[in-house]
Design an enzyme around this catalytic site. Structure first.
Site, PDB file in Angstrom:
ATOM      1  N   SER A  84      44.611-111.821 -82.711  1.00 26.20           N
ATOM      2  CA  SER A  84      44.778-111.999 -84.149  1.00 26.20           C
ATOM      3  C   SER A  84      44.441-113.437 -84.549  1.00 26.20           C
ATOM      4  O   SER A  84      43.335-113.890 -84.304  1.00 26.20           O
ATOM      5  CB  SER A  84      46.198-111.588 -84.552  1.00 26.20           C
ATOM      6  OG  SER A  84      46.293-111.350 -85.936  1.00 26.20           O
ATOM      7  N   ASP A 214      44.784-104.533 -85.376  1.00 20.58           N
ATOM      8  CA  ASP A 214      45.237-105.815 -84.827  1.00 20.58           C
ATOM      9  C   ASP A 214      45.621-105.715 -83.349  1.00 20.58           C
ATOM     10  O   ASP A 214      46.322-104.794 -82.934  1.00 20.58           O
ATOM     11  CB  ASP A 214      46.454-106.286 -85.630  1.00 20.58           C
ATOM     12  CG  ASP A 214      46.766-107.752 -85.449  1.00 20.58           C
ATOM     13  OD1 ASP A 214      47.134-108.142 -84.331  1.00 20.58           O
ATOM     14  OD2 ASP A 214      46.638-108.507 -86.431  1.00 20.58           O
TER      15      ASP A 214
END
Length: 344
Positions: A84, A214
């Protein structure tokens, strides 16, 4: 690949590097980071957690490490993994960026991404950030081995974009760096914290379309994946590995405005996502301690309890984000001697 430039705001505030040409930074002023680290046979790993805007804390830590080493971080770390927000930083470091330039990019882009009021808006701003910064650069452009962690939406397994065939755990005959996608696409996927961002669809060199979210859903702290590469295909002995694992800090939950309390569903979703990522982070680190306590590791991710430090992954106040960066710098200070022993 076509050259691309970073935004004007970032250009004006970067202190050392401010342009990208085929994925490589171009110096616009003389860098002070001129040291050449000695080669001693140790495999040094830098692992960077996810956490949205709280990546400013990570940058505070890394600025101090860079200053201590007096060289760009790609020259000292043999393997850089990120999830991320950590994926953005990892990719930029691996391309040769200095931390001040990354910080300038974060100040220019992150508040815009996090301030957007819808998943579509955040995803659009994230895509603009990624393409502006990385252009058409692919994984063969990096200067040190890298791993970018994302999660496959349909089959619920990790997808790790790697740069070197030596990191492959099999199927080396068909290995393509980063599955053939651009770094911008991989970073967008790793940062797509669904449902606050849209899912990201990529097309690999093999012709597969993969829907991704993610990387924090499978490994918000990617250290275990980096260890797997180091002791697996890269064949390093545990005694020859040193890991610096940097988180984003732990903070009180921010007070919500009256408007936010009325948007109760959104509030609960943010809290649930934060809790999910933090549980994942702590679980991965506990597993590391249990399974690989013979690998020397420095973990940097302090807890801050004062009310003024309250924040979350969608923070967009630059004053608050500046405080996070300062706290990262202070976290380095408490481990400075140990880091010197690891890295110098």
């Amino acid at each position: 690949m076509n050259p691309s430039s970073i935004s004007e705001d970032a250009l004006n505030s970067a202190t050392a590097q401010s342009e990208v040409n085929d994925g490589e930074p171009t110096d616009v002023s003389a860098s002070k980071l001129t040291a050449e680290p000695t080669q001693d046979g140790i495999c040094r790993i830098l692992s960077l957690d996810g956490g949205g805007a709280k990546g400013f804390y990570t940058l505070g830590v890394l600025k101090e490490i860079e200053g201590m080493l007096k060289c760009p971080l790609y020259k000292r770390f043999d393997l850089i993994f990120g999830t991320s927000t950590g994926a953005i930083i990892a990719a930029l470091l691996a391309l040769g960026y200095e931390v001040d330039a990354i910080h300038a990019l974060y100040k220019a882009h992150v508040p815009t991404v996090m301030r957007a009021g819808s998943p579509e808006g955040r995803s659009s701003a994230l895509a603009k950030l990624a393409t502006t910064v990385f252009g058409d650069a692919k994984f063969d452009a990096v200067k040190t081995a890298v791993g970018i962690v994302a999660t496959k939406w349909v089959i619920e397994t990790p997808m790790i974009f790697k740069s070197k065939i030596g990191q492959a755990h099999g199927r080396t005959g068909t290995f393509t760096p980063g599955f053939g996608v651009t770094i911008a696409e991989a970073v967008q996927a790793s940062c797509s914290a669904y449902p606050f961002f849209n899912r990201k669809v990529i097309s690999t060199a093999a012709g597969d379309c993969v829907e991704l979210i993610d990387g924090g859903y499978c490994a918000n702290n990617p250290t275990l994946y980096a260890i797997a590469d180091a002791i697996g295909p890269l064949k390093h002995a545990p005694s020859d590995i040193r890991i610096v694992s940097v988180g984003v800090g732990v903070y009180p939950e921010p007070r919500r405005s009256l408007k936010m309390w009325f948007a109760k569903k959104f509030l609960v979703s943010v809290q649930l996502l934060q809790k999910t990522l933090e549980i994942n982070t702590q679980s991965m680190d506990q597993l590391r301690v249990i399974l690989f306590n013979n690998i020397q590791t420095i973990r940097i991710s302090d807890k801050f309890e004062k009310p003024e430090m309250a924040t979350d992954l969608l923070e967009h106040d630059l004053v608050k984000l500046g405080l996070l960066r300062q706290r990262g710098s202070e976290s380095f200070a408490s481990r400075e001697q140990q880091l010197k022993d690891f890295l110098l």
